[in-house]
Design an enzyme around this catalytic site. Sequence first.
Site, PDB file in Angstrom:
ATOM      1  N   HIS A 137       0.868  -1.177   0.000  1.00 30.35           N
ATOM      2  CA  HIS A 137       0.000   0.000   0.000  1.00 30.35           C
ATOM      3  C   HIS A 137       0.913   1.238   0.000  1.00 30.35           C
ATOM      4  CE1 HIS A 137      -2.759   2.945   1.868  1.00 30.35           C
ATOM      5  NE2 HIS A 137      -3.749   2.153   1.498  1.00 30.35           N
ATOM      6  N   ASP A 153       2.957  -4.671   7.988  1.00 34.85           N
ATOM      7  CA  ASP A 153       1.766  -3.845   7.831  1.00 34.85           C
ATOM      8  C   ASP A 153       0.565  -4.769   8.029  1.00 34.85           C
ATOM      9  OD1 ASP A 153      -0.478  -2.582   6.906  1.00 34.85           O
ATOM     10  OD2 ASP A 153       0.433  -1.823   5.064  1.00 34.85           O
ATOM     11  N   GLN A 183      -4.707  -4.988   7.079  1.00 40.66           N
ATOM     12  CA  GLN A 183      -5.777  -5.851   6.559  1.00 40.66           C
ATOM     13  C   GLN A 183      -5.944  -7.148   7.344  1.00 40.66           C
ATOM     14  OE1 GLN A 183      -8.082  -5.057   4.602  1.00 40.66           O
ATOM     15  NE2 GLN A 183      -7.247  -3.175   3.751  1.00 40.66           N
ATOM     16  N   LYS A 196     -10.249  -0.306  10.932  1.00 41.54           N
ATOM     17  CA  LYS A 196     -10.530  -1.509  10.133  1.00 41.54           C
ATOM     18  C   LYS A 196     -10.894  -2.698  11.021  1.00 41.54           C
ATOM     19  CE  LYS A 196      -7.227  -0.098   6.571  1.00 41.54           C
ATOM     20  NZ  LYS A 196      -7.887   0.284   5.327  1.00 41.54           N
ATOM     21  N   CYS A 207      -4.762   2.530  -3.580  1.00 37.39           N
ATOM     22  CA  CYS A 207      -3.445   2.941  -3.051  1.00 37.39           C
ATOM     23  C   CYS A 207      -2.381   1.893  -3.379  1.00 37.39           C
ATOM     24  CB  CYS A 207      -3.492   3.211  -1.552  1.00 37.39           C
ATOM     25  SG  CYS A 207      -4.527   4.602  -1.124  1.00 37.39           S
TER      26      CYS A 207
HETATM   27  N1  PMP Z   1      -1.798  -0.745   4.527  1.00 37.93           N
HETATM   28  C1  PMP Z   1      -2.789  -1.462   3.990  1.00 37.93           C
HETATM   29  C2  PMP Z   1      -2.499  -2.853   3.494  1.00 37.93           C
HETATM   30  C3  PMP Z   1      -4.068  -0.915   3.903  1.00 37.93           C
HETATM   31  O1  PMP Z   1      -5.058  -1.639   3.350  1.00 37.93           O
HETATM   32  C4  PMP Z   1      -4.304   0.388   4.406  1.00 37.93           C
HETATM   33  C5  PMP Z   1      -5.664   1.034   4.338  1.00 37.93           C
HETATM   34  N2  PMP Z   1      -6.287   0.945   3.104  1.00 37.93           N
HETATM   35  C6  PMP Z   1      -3.235   1.097   4.964  1.00 37.93           C
HETATM   36  C7  PMP Z   1      -1.998   0.487   5.012  1.00 37.93           C
HETATM   37  C8  PMP Z   1      -3.383   2.479   5.491  1.00 37.93           C
HETATM   38  O2  PMP Z   1      -4.207   2.521   6.603  1.00 37.93           O
HETATM   39  P1  PMP Z   1      -4.669   3.908   7.222  1.00 37.93           P
HETATM   40  O3  PMP Z   1      -5.180   4.742   6.095  1.00 37.93           O
HETATM   41  O4  PMP Z   1      -5.741   3.528   8.189  1.00 37.93           O
HETATM   42  O5  PMP Z   1      -3.483   4.523   7.887  1.00 37.93           O
END
Ligand code: PMP
Length: 407
Positions: free
Chosen positions: A124, A201, A204, A227, A365
């Site tokens: 991401h 990370d 998910q 999440k 993203c």
């Molecule tokens: N890493 C992953 C794999 C994600 O899916 C997301 C959120 N879409 C993020 C990082 C970023 O999370 P946040 O916007 O809550 O900081």
Amino acid sequence: MTSIDWAKVRADFPILAQQVNGKPLLYLDNAASSQKPRAVISALVNYYERDNANVHRGLHELSSRATDAYEGARVKVAKYLGAASAEEIVFTRGTTEAINLVAQTWGARFVREGDVILLTEMEHHSNLVPWQMLAERTGARLRFVPVAEDGTLALERLGDLLTAEVKMFAFTHISNSLGTINPVAELCRAARAVGAVTLVDAAQSIGHLPVDVREMGCDFLAFSGHKMCAPTGSGALYGRAELLDAMPPWHGGGEMIVTVSYERSTYKKAPARFEAGTPNIAGAVGLGAAVDYIEGIGRATIFEHDLALTRHALARLGELPGVRVQGPRDRRGGLVGFTMDAAHPHDLTTFADQHGLALRGGHHCNMPLMKKLRLPGTTRASFYFYNTKVEVDRMADILAEAVRFFA
Ligand code: PMP
């Protein structure tokens, strides 16, 4: 395994009982953000109606209640992650802030020109851009573990990529666009063998399957509360205590200092060192309530439920002409990204919305990954434990109608 009354669980989420565009809401955008159960909403209301005050500094009843609630949430998160102690949990705004914290503080202390930061092609943007910024500042280089045809990591390349120059190996547990579940413990073991530090990370995975930092053997782990049924603006960084204490502070201000003179200051140990200013107290309280709620169901049970819905979705999508699912067939989390020949993801997502169906369409993203896959983006359906098989069937029916509509 305890049997769960899923209809009763679903009734805990007031937001789901509504109509959107004249149709019952069908919320399948859980990978972007989950909904919140009454237990979490009530924890916020109770906190603000009864206990609200600033933490740590006040010598009065409400302040000590607020401090207990805030620090109690830290203990819950530490247990949830299997951390050795609550001191290893730094509250952040979420995954993005947690990764930036590591890139900026650990990176400033330990990364030099010529060092390598190893990532994967499925990261991401929040586990890519902070490392690009660090590389720009320090002259470090970025390397990427490729994503293979089947949507898994090309692990046979790891030997060539994970060399002694690698200082950090940062990777996602579950891909937010492919659904791939990466073999985290194996990756951490390989990194340790060359002396590289690891960051997982867990955005998910955190609310979807058991996550234990000591079983994984990672050095850092980042996640977002929103999440996993908790409020937006909550989340945490887990870091091994010896690493956190070796890192310079990040934001300067109140709460993170031991002594301050006009010329210089000395700093507390972690986690206070990284939590300058008044924190998101209510967010942490809500996160603690979300941990209790999820543990009440059980993460293994949630994973099984999500997986059953995903398998059903894969079967139903497989029946639709011109629809192609991205990512691996097995070892995948509760989300499905796909393309439809007849429609751009944005048009398909807008069509779905007219039927009360919340999907996500776009690059998620993951712009470099979409470019590599030669896709303008995908449409993503992502499931959580309050979704049902009947909803997956309704989604498939709406998508079948879209195939006819856009043909
Ligand atoms: N890493 C992953 C794999 C994600 O899916 C997301 C959120 N879409 C993020 C990082 C970023 O999370 P946040 O916007 O809550 O900081």
